[in-house]
Design an enzyme around this catalytic site. Structure first.
Site, PDB file in Angstrom:
ATOM      1  N   ASP A   1      -2.883  -1.487   9.198  1.00  0.00           N
ATOM      2  CA  ASP A   1      -3.041  -1.532   7.804  1.00  0.00           C
ATOM      3  C   ASP A   1      -3.711  -2.889   7.228  1.00  0.00           C
ATOM      4  OD1 ASP A   1      -1.769   1.156   7.744  1.00  0.00           O
ATOM      5  OD2 ASP A   1       0.076   0.455   7.549  1.00  0.00           O
TER       6      ASP A   1
ATOM      7  N   LYS B   1       0.835  -1.344   0.037  1.00  0.00           N
ATOM      8  CA  LYS B   1      -0.167   0.051  -0.050  1.00  0.00           C
ATOM      9  C   LYS B   1       1.105   1.295  -0.070  1.00  0.00           C
ATOM     10  CE  LYS B   1       0.924   1.491   4.179  1.00  0.00           C
ATOM     11  NZ  LYS B   1       1.486   2.787   4.651  1.00  0.00           N
TER      12      LYS B   1
HETATM   13  O1  C5P Z   1      -1.221  -0.891  14.051  1.00  0.00           O
HETATM   14  P1  C5P Z   1       0.354  -0.949  13.693  1.00  0.00           P
HETATM   15  O2  C5P Z   1       0.841  -2.372  14.354  1.00  0.00           O
HETATM   16  O3  C5P Z   1       0.809  -1.193  12.137  1.00  0.00           O
HETATM   17  O4  C5P Z   1       1.132   0.013  14.479  1.00  0.00           O
HETATM   18  C1  C5P Z   1       2.550   0.080  14.861  1.00  0.00           C
HETATM   19  C2  C5P Z   1       2.682   1.345  15.587  1.00  0.00           C
HETATM   20  O5  C5P Z   1       2.790   2.589  14.810  1.00  0.00           O
HETATM   21  C3  C5P Z   1       2.015   1.341  16.731  1.00  0.00           C
HETATM   22  O6  C5P Z   1       2.335   0.737  17.861  1.00  0.00           O
HETATM   23  C4  C5P Z   1       1.834   2.930  17.038  1.00  0.00           C
HETATM   24  O7  C5P Z   1       3.138   3.459  17.739  1.00  0.00           O
HETATM   25  C5  C5P Z   1       2.106   3.508  15.723  1.00  0.00           C
HETATM   26  N1  C5P Z   1       0.739   3.853  15.250  1.00  0.00           N
HETATM   27  C6  C5P Z   1       0.015   4.804  15.558  1.00  0.00           C
HETATM   28  N2  C5P Z   1      -0.916   5.355  15.280  1.00  0.00           N
HETATM   29  C7  C5P Z   1      -1.711   4.607  14.133  1.00  0.00           C
HETATM   30  C8  C5P Z   1      -0.985   3.361  13.628  1.00  0.00           C
HETATM   31  C9  C5P Z   1       0.256   3.078  14.097  1.00  0.00           C
HETATM   32  O8  C5P Z   1       0.783   5.742  16.548  1.00  0.00           O
HETATM   33  N3  C5P Z   1      -2.942   5.012  13.645  1.00  0.00           N
END
Ligand code: C5P
Length: 316
Positions: free
Chosen positions: A152, A25
């Site tokens: 994602d 993406k």
């Molecule tokens: O959801 P994902 O595992 O991809 O997120 C990885 C990290 O990115 C989260 O632990 C957070 O620190 C940050 N993040 C965030 N806000 C989001 C998506 C991700 O702060 N909307």
């Protein structure tokens, strides 16, 4: 606990092996709001799925295991930190079945590159195990599981072009007329997403987060089929943070502009830089020029939107 059926007369015949491919993406627009109590940030984003795919083949096996081949294979964990393995475990948990099978991941999406490669692997593993185990979850249940695995992952299931809100997991389709041609300049080394969000919070120093300015312009540009309208509308609040952690990316972005891209943006939390071009031929030409300039580790031409994770016919 369910296990694989032993009576062929009564049970559906389950496959020995299922292969699913899932796309990378790109965030065409990413506004980051305030940090929430759960540590995530509220987002407004426009995702587009691109024609760079990982594949996951789930094969019958007495235990759960993961193998990885391809782009960045040495950087992908093989234990329960692996998002594909976590997806299989989460599915087995809700479906009440044994999490048994080998997940062979064939990677083309660069690791820790801001292209959601791990999320693609998780989405692919969910679909592959669902078919291998005959758990047959409905779409809503799969999307729910996906959201629990990462912000994602739901988009990797749905693909296309979509508006993402919440932490990125709440999706609505967006019309993107035609096909858009991109060049991805993949930097050496990755960026850790949490670190990039932390850097953004540090840069903002408590200032109120930026608004969704420019989102309408971008959505209209997507309907127009006009790269010259979309290029200037690309934006990413995480870009300043990624550039602060990786100042070398400024050279990459400048080189793409110099070689005639019609727009550029750091992809997600970076460090991949995405360049919009006017045609497939233009993308190939820009890819060659960026390779020649030596401003990144590797270059890929890709187009979008493409569909989300899907099961490949046996034999493909
Ligand atoms: O959801 P994902 O595992 O991809 O997120 C990885 C990290 O990115 C989260 O632990 C957070 O620190 C940050 N993040 C965030 N806000 C989001 C998506 C991700 O702060 N909307």
């Amino acid at each position: 606990m369910l296990s694989r059926p032993v009576s062929p007369q009564l049970a559906p015949v389950l496959p020995e092996s299922v292969t699913v491919r899932a796309p990378a993406k790109l965030n065409l627009h990413l506004s980051v709001g305030a940090r929430r109590r759960d540590g995530f940030h509220d987002l407004t984003t426009i995702f587009q799925a691109l024609s760079v795919y990982d594949e996951v083949t789930a094969t019958v096996s007495p235990t759960l295991s993961v193998t990885v081949r391809g782009e960045g294979e040495g950087d992908v964990p093989l234990d329960s930190d692996n998002l594909a393995m976590r997806a299989a475990l989460a599915l087995a948990d809700v479906a009440g079945c044994q999490p048994a099978g080998n997940l062979a991941i064939r990677k083309a999406i660069p690791v820790s590159a801001g292209l959601a490669g791990g999320s693609a692997d998780a989405a692919a593993a969910l679909l592959a195990c669902d078919a291998l185990w005959g758990t047959a979850l409905d779409r809503a249940a799969l999307l729910d599981l996906a959201a629990g695995l990462g912000s994602d992952v739901p988009f990797a299931l749905t693909g296309g072009t979509a508006l993402g809100t919440g932490r990125g997991e709440q999706l609505l389709p967006v019309l993107a007329a035609g096909r858009w041609h991109w060049v991805l300049a993949v930097a050496a080394g990755g960026l850790a997403t949490p670190q990039v969000y932390e850097e953004l919070d540090r840069q903002r120093d408590g200032d109120p987060p930026a608004s969704n300015a420019g989102l309408d312009v971008l959505i209209n540009a997507l309907r127009s089929r006009d790269p010259a309208a979309l290029g200037p509308a690309l934006s990413n609040d995480l870009q300043s943070a990624a550039l602060s952690l990786r100042p070398d990316l400024r050279h990459t972005l400048a080189a793409g502009a110099e070689f005639g891209s019609v727009g550029c943006v750091v992809s997600g939390s970076g460090p991949t830089c995405a360049f919009l071009t006017v045609s497939a031929d233009h993308a190939v030409q820009l890819a060659a020029e960026l390779t020649g300039a030596g401003v990144c580790r590797t270059v890929r031409a890709a187009y979008g939107p493409v569909g989300g994770a899907r099961i490949l016919p046996a034999g493909d």
